[in-house]
Write an enzyme that holds these catalytic residues in place. Structure first.
Site, PDB file in Angstrom:
ATOM      1  N   LYS A  64       3.944  -9.498   3.042  1.00  0.00           N
ATOM      2  CA  LYS A  64       2.485  -9.874   2.345  1.00  0.00           C
ATOM      3  C   LYS A  64       1.323  -8.804   3.191  1.00  0.00           C
ATOM      4  CE  LYS A  64       2.831 -11.229  -0.714  1.00  0.00           C
ATOM      5  NZ  LYS A  64       3.400 -10.565  -1.677  1.00  0.00           N
ATOM      6  N   HIS A  98      11.303  -5.194   5.607  1.00  0.00           N
ATOM      7  CA  HIS A  98      10.652  -6.274   6.370  1.00  0.00           C
ATOM      8  C   HIS A  98      11.471  -6.653   7.761  1.00  0.00           C
ATOM      9  CE1 HIS A  98       7.751  -6.664   3.322  1.00  0.00           C
ATOM     10  NE2 HIS A  98       8.336  -7.256   2.509  1.00  0.00           N
ATOM     11  N   SER A 106      -1.237 -15.421   1.394  1.00  0.00           N
ATOM     12  CA  SER A 106      -0.752 -14.687   0.569  1.00  0.00           C
ATOM     13  C   SER A 106       0.669 -14.971   0.189  1.00  0.00           C
ATOM     14  CB  SER A 106      -0.910 -12.996   0.913  1.00  0.00           C
ATOM     15  OG  SER A 106      -0.602 -12.180  -0.074  1.00  0.00           O
TER      16      SER A 106
HETATM   17  P1  A3P Z   1      -3.067 -10.900  -1.350  1.00  0.00           P
HETATM   18  O1  A3P Z   1      -2.157 -11.931  -1.956  1.00  0.00           O
HETATM   19  O2  A3P Z   1      -4.129 -11.355  -0.418  1.00  0.00           O
HETATM   20  O3  A3P Z   1      -3.959 -10.622  -2.657  1.00  0.00           O
HETATM   21  P2  A3P Z   1       2.861  -6.777   0.172  1.00  0.00           P
HETATM   22  O4  A3P Z   1       2.756  -5.686  -0.773  1.00  0.00           O
HETATM   23  O5  A3P Z   1       3.295  -6.528   1.547  1.00  0.00           O
HETATM   24  O6  A3P Z   1       3.936  -7.975  -0.292  1.00  0.00           O
HETATM   25  O7  A3P Z   1       1.565  -7.329   0.290  1.00  0.00           O
HETATM   26  C1  A3P Z   1       0.647  -8.082  -0.768  1.00  0.00           C
HETATM   27  C2  A3P Z   1      -0.627  -7.999  -0.641  1.00  0.00           C
HETATM   28  O8  A3P Z   1      -1.222  -6.755  -0.434  1.00  0.00           O
HETATM   29  C3  A3P Z   1      -1.362  -8.976  -1.558  1.00  0.00           C
HETATM   30  O9  A3P Z   1      -2.490  -9.551  -0.944  1.00  0.00           O
HETATM   31  C4  A3P Z   1      -1.847  -8.024  -2.539  1.00  0.00           C
HETATM   32  O10 A3P Z   1      -2.918  -8.465  -3.210  1.00  0.00           O
HETATM   33  C5  A3P Z   1      -2.414  -6.882  -1.644  1.00  0.00           C
HETATM   34  N1  A3P Z   1      -2.715  -5.536  -2.151  1.00  0.00           N
HETATM   35  C6  A3P Z   1      -1.730  -4.798  -3.047  1.00  0.00           C
HETATM   36  N2  A3P Z   1      -2.440  -3.796  -3.421  1.00  0.00           N
HETATM   37  C7  A3P Z   1      -3.468  -3.700  -2.790  1.00  0.00           C
HETATM   38  C8  A3P Z   1      -4.894  -2.580  -2.838  1.00  0.00           C
HETATM   39  N3  A3P Z   1      -4.562  -1.562  -3.415  1.00  0.00           N
HETATM   40  N4  A3P Z   1      -5.884  -3.035  -2.084  1.00  0.00           N
HETATM   41  C9  A3P Z   1      -5.746  -4.143  -1.311  1.00  0.00           C
HETATM   42  N5  A3P Z   1      -5.070  -5.135  -1.369  1.00  0.00           N
HETATM   43  C10 A3P Z   1      -3.780  -4.821  -1.875  1.00  0.00           C
END
Ligand code: A3P
Length: 293
Positions: free
Chosen positions: A45, A107, A137
């Site tokens: 996340k 991860h 998240s």
């Molecule tokens: P949130 O749940 O706080 O919205 P991962 O890809 O490592 O699983 O991380 C997921 C997090 O990155 C989520 O956070 C997601 O919304 C956010 N995320 C994904 N794409 C993004 C973007 N283009 N800009 C900002 N945040 C992004």
């Protein structure tokens, strides 16, 4: 069809894991890296999907940027340790790649990264995000991802986060472990989610110079547009629509994309407890995070 039961956590060499990330362990550890591999590592996340999409676009030909979106991102960036029924194993997917450099998502905590990546001097991009937003998240992710353990309610989830009882273990140990390794390895670039939000152009330049890439201003502009939160949220090839373990009616995979969403979840008491505990756990590191911008 009924979904299979959610996996349970167990202790794996001192780190909480589920079988979907340990069942293929020998093959993960035996993976043969290439010197041109680009590993994208993070605690869950932290913005891994965002940065993998940036990397995917950076390495594609300028003229084919649009066609990039005909294949799900998850098929182009293998998830190294993933071993889940219905998905190709991350190791097989990595070994079958024909496009180089390979961009490989993981991860894994630093001590678990297969040795071959260090031996081959592969480039590693580590993305880190502040603990409070990571916890929030992760909570929403575990609600909607049927391949993760049941999250329970927010309060119990937060306590388990503080105790490191999460898939891939303790956030505190993960980020500090990679941070320590970075101090002696020029092959690791540390990116912060908060910096990407605040100064995307500057961070994109830092990433390009670490990778030895010099995309044209036009290509950078195009990439910047494609990876905007709203555009990624709409894009079915990156937003989790193709992933059958996600229940997008519960929560979105590309959910809010904010710094500071923790304020909508932490009570005053939870914040006080968390902050006290955080100070204790992080007192010996100089790694600093921003929880607001
Ligand atoms: P949130 O749940 O706080 O919205 P991962 O890809 O490592 O699983 O991380 C997921 C997090 O990155 C989520 O956070 C997601 O919304 C956010 N995320 C994904 N794409 C993004 C973007 N283009 N800009 C900002 N945040 C992004």
């Amino acid at each position: 069809m009924e979904s299979p039961p959610r996996p349970t956590l167990f202790d794996f060499h001192g780190v909480s894991m589920t079988r979907f990330f340990t069942d293929n362990w020998e093959n993960v550890q035996k993976l043969k890296a290439r010197p041109d591999d680009v590993v994208l590592a993070s605690y869950p996340k932290a913005g891994n999907t965002w940065v993998s999409y940036i990397l995917d676009l950076l390495y594609c030909d300028e003229t084919t940027l649009e066609q990039q979106d005909s294949v799900p991102l998850f098929d182009k960036v293998p998830f190294l340790e993933l071993y889940h029924p219905g998905f190709p194993s991350g190791v097989d997917a990595t070994n079958h790649m024909t496009k180089f450099p390979r961009i490989i998502k993981t991860h894994l905590p630093v001590q678990f990264l297969p040795q071959s990546f260090w031996e081959q001097n592969a480039k590693i991009v580590y993305v880190a995000r502040n603990a409070k937003d990571s916890a929030v998240s992760y909570f929403h992710f575990d609600r909607m991802n049927k391949a993760q353990p049941e999250p329970g309610d927010w309060s119990s989830f937060l306590h388990r986060f503080m105790e490191g009882q999460m898939v891939f273990g303790s956030w505190y140990e993960h980020v500090t472990g990679w941070w320590e390794k970075k101090q002696t390895s020029s092959n690791i670039l540390f990116l912060f989610y908060e910096d990407l939000i605040e100064d995307f152009a500057g961070e994109l330049n830092r990433l390009c110079s670490f990778l030895g890439l010099s995309p044209s201003a036009e290509k950078k502009k195009h990439i910047t547009e494609k990876v905007l939160f709203d555009n990624m949220k709409r894009n079915k090839m990156v937003n989790g629509s193709t992933d059958e373990v996600f229940d997008l009616s519960i929560s979105h995979f590309i959910r809010k994309g904010n710094v500071g969403d923790w304020k909508n979840h932490f009570t005053v008491k939870q914040d006080e407890e968390f902050t006290e505990d955080y100070k204790r756990k992080m007192k010996t590191t100089d790694l600093c995070f921003r929880t607001v911008l």
